[in-house]
Design a protein around this motif. Structure first.
Motif, PDB file in Angstrom:
ATOM      1  N   VAL A  28      47.248  46.094  41.978  1.00 61.92           N
ATOM      2  CA  VAL A  28      46.360  45.752  40.867  1.00 61.92           C
ATOM      3  C   VAL A  28      44.970  45.496  41.439  1.00 61.92           C
ATOM      4  O   VAL A  28      44.799  45.197  42.611  1.00 61.92           O
ATOM      5  N   THR A  29      43.974  45.627  40.587  1.00 60.81           N
ATOM      6  CA  THR A  29      42.594  45.379  40.994  1.00 60.81           C
ATOM      7  C   THR A  29      42.305  43.893  40.893  1.00 60.81           C
ATOM      8  O   THR A  29      42.726  43.225  39.952  1.00 60.81           O
ATOM      9  N   CYS A  30      41.600  43.357  41.849  1.00 64.62           N
ATOM     10  CA  CYS A  30      41.238  41.945  41.883  1.00 64.62           C
ATOM     11  C   CYS A  30      40.412  41.590  40.647  1.00 64.62           C
ATOM     12  O   CYS A  30      39.563  42.366  40.193  1.00 64.62           O
ATOM     13  N   ALA A  31      40.697  40.389  40.079  1.00 62.11           N
ATOM     14  CA  ALA A  31      39.997  39.955  38.863  1.00 62.11           C
ATOM     15  C   ALA A  31      38.557  39.566  39.152  1.00 62.11           C
ATOM     16  O   ALA A  31      37.736  39.493  38.239  1.00 62.11           O
ATOM     17  N   ASN A  32      38.247  39.304  40.401  1.00 63.27           N
ATOM     18  CA  ASN A  32      36.876  38.940  40.779  1.00 63.27           C
ATOM     19  C   ASN A  32      36.006  40.188  40.691  1.00 63.27           C
ATOM     20  O   ASN A  32      36.235  41.162  41.409  1.00 63.27           O
ATOM     21  N   PRO A  33      35.017  40.203  39.804  1.00 65.97           N
ATOM     22  CA  PRO A  33      34.195  41.420  39.661  1.00 65.97           C
ATOM     23  C   PRO A  33      33.384  41.747  40.910  1.00 65.97           C
ATOM     24  O   PRO A  33      33.053  42.913  41.142  1.00 65.97           O
ATOM     25  N   ALA A  34      33.091  40.756  41.730  1.00 70.66           N
ATOM     26  CA  ALA A  34      32.343  41.026  42.949  1.00 70.66           C
ATOM     27  C   ALA A  34      33.218  41.642  44.028  1.00 70.66           C
ATOM     28  O   ALA A  34      32.714  42.282  44.949  1.00 70.66           O
ATOM     29  N   CYS A  35      34.537  41.455  43.939  1.00 68.51           N
ATOM     30  CA  CYS A  35      35.452  41.957  44.975  1.00 68.51           C
ATOM     31  C   CYS A  35      35.958  43.351  44.606  1.00 68.51           C
ATOM     32  O   CYS A  35      35.633  44.328  45.241  1.00 68.51           O
TER      33      CYS A  35
END
Length: 61
Positions: A28-35
């Motif tokens: 899954v993609t990290c929820a942190n938009p910067a990461c």
């Protein structure tokens, strides 16, 4: 200790082992938009340490 009653034939062994199959883990993609890194679901991100969408209380690292 239990001992097998009969020898398992090579055919039966190979037939049983043919059912083993490796599968790639779902990422899954990290929820942190910067990461935005890919990581295993229900695990903290290895890149930034965030778990879930609530970033202020769920920082692991």
């Amino acid at each position: 200790m239990a001992v097998p009653k009969r020898k398992m034939s090579r055919s039966n062994t190979r037939h049983r082992r043919s059912a083993w199959k490796t599968t790639a883990p779902t990422l899954v993609t990290c929820a942190n938009p910067a990461c935005g890194a890919q990581h295993l679901p229900h695990r903290a991100c290895g890149n930034c340490g965030q778990y879930g969408a609530r970033n202020d209380r769920r920082q692991v690292l």
